[in-house]
Design a protein around this motif. Structure first.
Motif, PDB file in Angstrom:
ATOM      1  N   SER A 161       0.846  -1.195   0.047  1.00  9.46           N
ATOM      2  CA  SER A 161       0.063   0.088  -0.016  1.00  9.46           C
ATOM      3  C   SER A 161       0.809   1.233   0.027  1.00  9.46           C
ATOM      4  O   SER A 161       0.233   2.395  -0.514  1.00  9.46           O
ATOM      5  CB  SER A 161      -0.920   0.172   0.990  1.00  9.46           C
ATOM      6  OG  SER A 161      -0.232  -0.045   2.243  1.00  9.46           O
ATOM      7  N   VAL A 162       1.935   1.238   0.437  1.00  6.65           N
ATOM      8  CA  VAL A 162       3.039   2.348   0.447  1.00  6.65           C
ATOM      9  C   VAL A 162       4.235   2.290  -0.560  1.00  6.65           C
ATOM     10  O   VAL A 162       4.863   3.267  -0.507  1.00  6.65           O
ATOM     11  CB  VAL A 162       3.451   2.769   1.763  1.00  6.65           C
ATOM     12  CG1 VAL A 162       2.464   2.551   2.936  1.00  6.65           C
ATOM     13  CG2 VAL A 162       4.653   1.548   2.273  1.00  6.65           C
ATOM     14  N   LYS A 163       4.291   1.286  -1.405  1.00  9.93           N
ATOM     15  CA  LYS A 163       5.173   1.231  -2.321  1.00  9.93           C
ATOM     16  C   LYS A 163       5.238   2.387  -3.099  1.00  9.93           C
ATOM     17  O   LYS A 163       4.316   2.600  -3.791  1.00  9.93           O
ATOM     18  CB  LYS A 163       5.375  -0.337  -3.086  1.00  9.93           C
ATOM     19  CG  LYS A 163       5.736  -1.242  -2.035  1.00  9.93           C
ATOM     20  CD  LYS A 163       5.826  -2.302  -3.191  1.00  9.93           C
ATOM     21  CE  LYS A 163       6.472  -3.613  -2.069  1.00  9.93           C
ATOM     22  NZ  LYS A 163       6.359  -4.904  -2.847  1.00  9.93           N
ATOM     23  N   GLY A 164       6.419   3.065  -3.523  1.00 12.81           N
ATOM     24  CA  GLY A 164       6.241   4.121  -4.395  1.00 12.81           C
ATOM     25  C   GLY A 164       6.007   5.498  -3.758  1.00 12.81           C
ATOM     26  O   GLY A 164       6.427   6.660  -4.475  1.00 12.81           O
ATOM     27  N   ARG A 165       5.496   5.537  -2.593  1.00  7.95           N
ATOM     28  CA  ARG A 165       5.304   6.710  -1.759  1.00  7.95           C
ATOM     29  C   ARG A 165       6.173   6.938  -0.474  1.00  7.95           C
ATOM     30  O   ARG A 165       6.489   8.099  -0.261  1.00  7.95           O
ATOM     31  CB  ARG A 165       3.824   6.806  -1.493  1.00  7.95           C
ATOM     32  CG  ARG A 165       2.448   6.579  -2.667  1.00  7.95           C
ATOM     33  CD  ARG A 165       1.202   6.855  -2.235  1.00  7.95           C
ATOM     34  NE  ARG A 165       0.975   5.871  -1.090  1.00  7.95           N
ATOM     35  CZ  ARG A 165       0.670   6.009   0.032  1.00  7.95           C
ATOM     36  NH1 ARG A 165       0.570   7.451   0.469  1.00  7.95           N
ATOM     37  NH2 ARG A 165       0.148   5.114   0.671  1.00  7.95           N
ATOM     38  N   PHE A 166       6.322   5.941   0.096  1.00  3.08           N
ATOM     39  CA  PHE A 166       7.151   5.906   1.118  1.00  3.08           C
ATOM     40  C   PHE A 166       8.669   5.418   0.996  1.00  3.08           C
ATOM     41  O   PHE A 166       8.811   4.479   0.159  1.00  3.08           O
ATOM     42  CB  PHE A 166       6.486   5.085   2.545  1.00  3.08           C
ATOM     43  CG  PHE A 166       5.108   5.761   2.825  1.00  3.08           C
ATOM     44  CD1 PHE A 166       4.540   6.532   2.371  1.00  3.08           C
ATOM     45  CD2 PHE A 166       4.722   4.949   4.027  1.00  3.08           C
ATOM     46  CE1 PHE A 166       3.507   6.970   2.819  1.00  3.08           C
ATOM     47  CE2 PHE A 166       3.494   5.389   4.506  1.00  3.08           C
ATOM     48  CZ  PHE A 166       2.745   6.516   3.907  1.00  3.08           C
ATOM     49  N   THR A 167       9.429   5.927   1.874  1.00  4.01           N
ATOM     50  CA  THR A 167      10.938   5.713   1.843  1.00  4.01           C
ATOM     51  C   THR A 167      11.338   5.374   3.208  1.00  4.01           C
ATOM     52  O   THR A 167      11.562   6.333   4.105  1.00  4.01           O
ATOM     53  CB  THR A 167      11.628   6.686   1.039  1.00  4.01           C
ATOM     54  OG1 THR A 167      11.244   6.779  -0.471  1.00  4.01           O
ATOM     55  CG2 THR A 167      13.182   6.023   0.804  1.00  4.01           C
ATOM     56  N   ILE A 168      11.956   4.141   3.316  1.00  9.98           N
ATOM     57  CA  ILE A 168      12.697   4.028   4.681  1.00  9.98           C
ATOM     58  C   ILE A 168      14.147   4.302   4.579  1.00  9.98           C
ATOM     59  O   ILE A 168      14.730   3.888   3.582  1.00  9.98           O
ATOM     60  CB  ILE A 168      12.244   2.771   5.453  1.00  9.98           C
ATOM     61  CG1 ILE A 168      12.782   2.672   6.963  1.00  9.98           C
ATOM     62  CG2 ILE A 168      12.678   1.713   4.355  1.00  9.98           C
ATOM     63  CD1 ILE A 168      12.202   1.407   7.584  1.00  9.98           C
ATOM     64  N   SER A 169      14.785   4.856   5.580  1.00 10.81           N
ATOM     65  CA  SER A 169      16.331   4.902   5.434  1.00 10.81           C
ATOM     66  C   SER A 169      16.574   5.122   6.943  1.00 10.81           C
ATOM     67  O   SER A 169      16.058   5.103   8.047  1.00 10.81           O
ATOM     68  CB  SER A 169      16.717   6.122   4.835  1.00 10.81           C
ATOM     69  OG  SER A 169      16.419   7.316   5.433  1.00 10.81           O
ATOM     70  N   ARG A 170      18.042   4.643   7.018  1.00  7.21           N
ATOM     71  CA  ARG A 170      18.757   4.634   8.416  1.00  7.21           C
ATOM     72  C   ARG A 170      20.284   5.347   8.488  1.00  7.21           C
ATOM     73  O   ARG A 170      20.884   5.219   7.536  1.00  7.21           O
ATOM     74  CB  ARG A 170      18.523   3.305   9.162  1.00  7.21           C
ATOM     75  CG  ARG A 170      19.832   2.213   8.393  1.00  7.21           C
ATOM     76  CD  ARG A 170      19.597   0.993   8.949  1.00  7.21           C
ATOM     77  NE  ARG A 170      19.970   0.790  10.429  1.00  7.21           N
ATOM     78  CZ  ARG A 170      19.852  -0.259  11.020  1.00  7.21           C
ATOM     79  NH1 ARG A 170      19.150  -1.387  10.514  1.00  7.21           N
ATOM     80  NH2 ARG A 170      20.150  -0.409  12.208  1.00  7.21           N
TER      81      ARG A 170
END
Length: 120
Positions: free
Chosen positions: A62-71
């Motif tokens: 549901s969030v692919k292409g809209r959300f980005t996780i990073s660390r």
């Protein structure tokens, strides 16, 4: 004590963006995987995105292409950049990390949760 502190939640209009941050503090030997979960009203908590210590990422469909996780490993911090937000993204967002502290094993640590509300 070891804890996760979240920030960045708030109210945003549909189509807008927010960036969530989560920093681990305390006596930490190492951190393995980190991730973001959310729980919307009337729904079960679900995985939004996760990132391994090696940088491998996974996202809910549901969030692919809209959300980005990073660390940022040096800062023990994980981020979630959320774009093109919709009212369906409204939820309490929780940070999670697998942490090794004074013991021999990793344990799962949760943040306090931060409210994200998408509404006009």
């Amino acid at each position: 004590q070891v804890q996760l502190v979240e920030s960045g939640g708030g109210l945003v209009q549909p189509g807008g963006s927010l960036r969530l941050s989560c920093a681990a503090s305390g006596r930490i030997f190492s951190i393995n995987d980190m991730g973001w979960y959310r729980q919307a009203p009337g729904k079960e908590r679900e995985l939004v995105a996760a990132v391994t210590s090696g940088g491998r990422t996974n996202y809910a469909d549901s969030v692919k292409g809209r959300f980005t996780i990073s660390r940022d490993t040096a800062k023990n911090t994980v981020y979630l950049q959320m774009n093109s937000l919709t009212p369906e993204d409204t939820a309490v967002y929780y940070c999670n990390a697998d942490v090794k502290s004074s013991g021999l094993y990793y344990f799962s640590l949760w943040g306090q949760g931060t409210q994200v509300t998408v509404s006009s």
